[in-house]
Design an enzyme around this catalytic site. Structure first.
Site, PDB file in Angstrom:
ATOM      1  N   LYS B  80      36.762 -45.577  25.122  1.00  0.00           N
ATOM      2  CA  LYS B  80      37.685 -44.642  25.781  1.00  0.00           C
ATOM      3  C   LYS B  80      39.113 -45.092  25.517  1.00  0.00           C
ATOM      4  CE  LYS B  80      38.332 -42.638  30.426  1.00  0.00           C
ATOM      5  NZ  LYS B  80      37.735 -42.539  31.778  1.00  0.00           N
ATOM      6  N   SER B 155      37.063 -37.750  33.007  1.00  0.00           N
ATOM      7  CA  SER B 155      37.911 -38.369  31.998  1.00  0.00           C
ATOM      8  C   SER B 155      37.156 -39.158  30.942  1.00  0.00           C
ATOM      9  CB  SER B 155      38.978 -39.230  32.672  1.00  0.00           C
ATOM     10  OG  SER B 155      38.435 -40.410  33.171  1.00  0.00           O
ATOM     11  N   SER B 179      34.755 -40.485  37.137  1.00  0.00           N
ATOM     12  CA  SER B 179      34.929 -40.160  35.720  1.00  0.00           C
ATOM     13  C   SER B 179      33.906 -40.780  34.785  1.00  0.00           C
ATOM     14  CB  SER B 179      36.338 -40.535  35.254  1.00  0.00           C
ATOM     15  OG  SER B 179      37.227 -39.501  35.566  1.00  0.00           O
TER      16      SER B 179
END
Lengths: 64, 466
Positions: B80, B155, B179
């Site tokens: 990420k 996210s 998330s």
């Protein structure tokens, strides 16, 4: 007619030194009021004995 | 799709160690899959194919030399884009950090490198892992592989998209209000938010220091457990890190569940007005299966869900404002519009409101711990609905969210989202398992048992346009 809490919202944003437009404030007023409504529910449970110093007291719990 | 991409991490590891496959072959298959489907799903912000091949060749050479780095050795992953990666751009999916190239790795990235993983690239997120979906970002939004008109759910968007597209088996995400678990639920992966302090956040761009958790998403419970094993552990560079021994999570997967006590807070989800009946029937099916497996099911009462949601929102937006205050004053209009709104509203939160939220948080944590005197694991919804179309998301900034994930951020308890089944319309449903502090093992034990019993085990990866 403008919501009377718009002035309160505007003042708080100004205090934070953010430069925003009047339109942004008006558009975001419902979100601000929604947040304040959430904050208000704390009053239902807060007691003088509740204090935050030990929030990060997590330790392993034994199964009973 | 290449069969290597539908093979679990443990099996790939056995094949690697018997020289039946090389990390280079696995990586080439992953890069080929990435090239085929990335134009459709937009999982990546930055791809690193040369680095991937270099990592893979090193992994193969290490194994040949007898240097075995563990279960993730030679396995591809993506990170990420809020995790610092030395020498590789880390943008947080934002215009404000377009040229940010860290000089050091975050602790998790270092750990995964040490574990012998192969880095395919940096993955899409919501801007700064904050509000979403944003449609005015400098890189495209990652899309839900089950239907490209639908939201991933949060996210760790690139992580779930890449896993469900078959590019990788696991990916480290982050979870401040859900998330990891929200996208896992809406896209059909497993995802665990470990106990607060279990995985280092050092070198990960903060959203809300006291709510932020790092943890893995994976294709299966076992993939996720193996990933968490490599990520977990004390790190003195993270002020929130806990010096608590890490269990053997792989060993937890085959432990019996018979006699385990499962608490179900029906009042959180069963009569919620926006609950999807197919989500609820999936949870009922799971409870029935645990009963058949010998678990003791007990209805429990937890504090009102609204209190958790309120505490989480005040802390997240208040701390988020503290994190972004200076950048917001200088460059407010460079943020995505949804974050401009969040920051403006967050700027109004007072010190007293933050303190009150922490006071409530302490009470909620104690009350949840009290429940864990009677049960081993709590089973509840991850999210009340299935993934919505982008154009059906009303006000992502408001309090009306179908996510049931924030309580475990507020209290710090470990929580895992497990896919259950596909709906008639073709979307995953999920459930959430919450454990005692630092007891990820019991959560994995129950998740593994359910995974063996629920329809999801027979669900194939979604078809994607080539």
């Amino acid at each position: 007619m403008k919501d009377p809490r718009l002035d309160e919202f505007r003042l708080l944003v100004q205090r934070a030194e953010l430069t925003v437009t009047e339109q942004q404030l008006e558009d975001l007023l419902p979100t601000y009021l929604d947040l304040q409504a959430q904050v208000a529910i704390f009053d239902d449970v807060l007691t003088p004995a509740l204090e935050p110093a030990t929030v990060f007291r997590l330790t392993p719990l034994e199964a009973k | 799709m290449n069969e290597l991409l539908t093979t679990d991490i443990a099996s790939l590891g056995r094949m690697l160690r018997k020289s039946q496959v090389s990390s280079v072959e696995i990586t080439e298959a992953a890069l080929k899959r990435m090239a085929d489907v990335e134009p459709a799903i937009h999982a990546f912000i930055t791809t690193t194919p040369e680095r991937a091949m270099e990592d893979a060749r090193r992994a193969d050479a290490d194994l040949r030399a007898g240097k075995d780095r563990g279960p993730l050795h030679g396995i591809p992953t993506g990170i990420k884009d809020i995790y610092d990666t030395a020498g590789i751009r880390t943008t947080c999916h934002s215009r404000l950090l377009m040229d940010n190239v860290p000089t050091t790795d975050s602790t998790v990235v270092s750990a995964l490198k040490e574990a012998g993983t192969v880095l395919l690239g940096k993955l899409a997120t919501n801007e700064f892992a904050f509000a979403g979906p944003g449609f005015d970002l400098p890189f495209p939004l990652a899309l839900n592989p089950w239907n490209l008109d639908h939201y991933t759910g949060g996210s760790s968007a690139g992580s779930v998209a890449a896993i469900m597209a078959g590019i990788m088996r696991f990916s480290p995400g982050s979870d401040t209000g859900g998330s990891i678990r929200g996208p896992a639920a809406w896209c059909g992966t497993v995802g665990i938010k470990p106990t607060y302090g279990r995985v280092s956040r050092h070198g990960v761009f903060p959203l809300s220091w006291t709510l932020d958790h790092c943890g893995p998403l994976g294709r299966t419970v076992e993939d996720t457990a193996l990933a968490l094993q490599a990520m977990a552990g004390h790190d003195s560079a993270d002020p929130g890190s806990a010096d608590v021994p890490v269990d053997d999570y792989a060993a937890a997967l085959s432990r019996p569940v018979k006699g385990m006590r499962i608490g179900v807070p029906y009042h959180w989800f069963m009569n919620a007005p926006n609950a999807d009946p197919e989500v609820l029937s999936g949870i009922e099916l799971a409870i029935e299966q645990l009963g058949k497996a010998g678990c003791i099911i007990e209805e429990i009462r937890l504090p009102d869900f609204g209190l958790f949601a309120a505490a989480a929102r005040v802390l997240l937006t208040g701390e988020g404002w503290a994190v972004h205050r200076q950048m917001a004053k200088d460059r407010l209009n460079d943020y995505a519009q949804c974050n401009v709104g969040r920051l403006i509203v967050g700027s109004t939160i007072s010190g007293a409101q933050i303190v009150d939220a922490q006071r409530v948080r302490r009470m909620l944590t104690d009350q949840v711990n009290e429940v864990f005197n009677r049960v081993d694991v709590i089973l509840t919804a991850t999210v009340l609905e299935t993934s919505p179309r982008f154009d059906a998301i009303a006000n992502p900034m408001g309090s009306a969210s179908p996510m049931q994930t924030t309580p475990a951020n507020v209290t710090g308890h470990p929580a895992l989202s497990l896919p259950v089944k596909l709906t008639k319309a073709g979307f995953p449903t999920a459930l959430q398992l919450i454990g005692r502090p630092f007891d990820e093992s019991h959560v994995f034990t129950v998740a593994a048992e359910l995974e063996r019993r629920l329809p999801w085990k027979d669900v194939a990866l979604p078809e994607l346009p080539a």
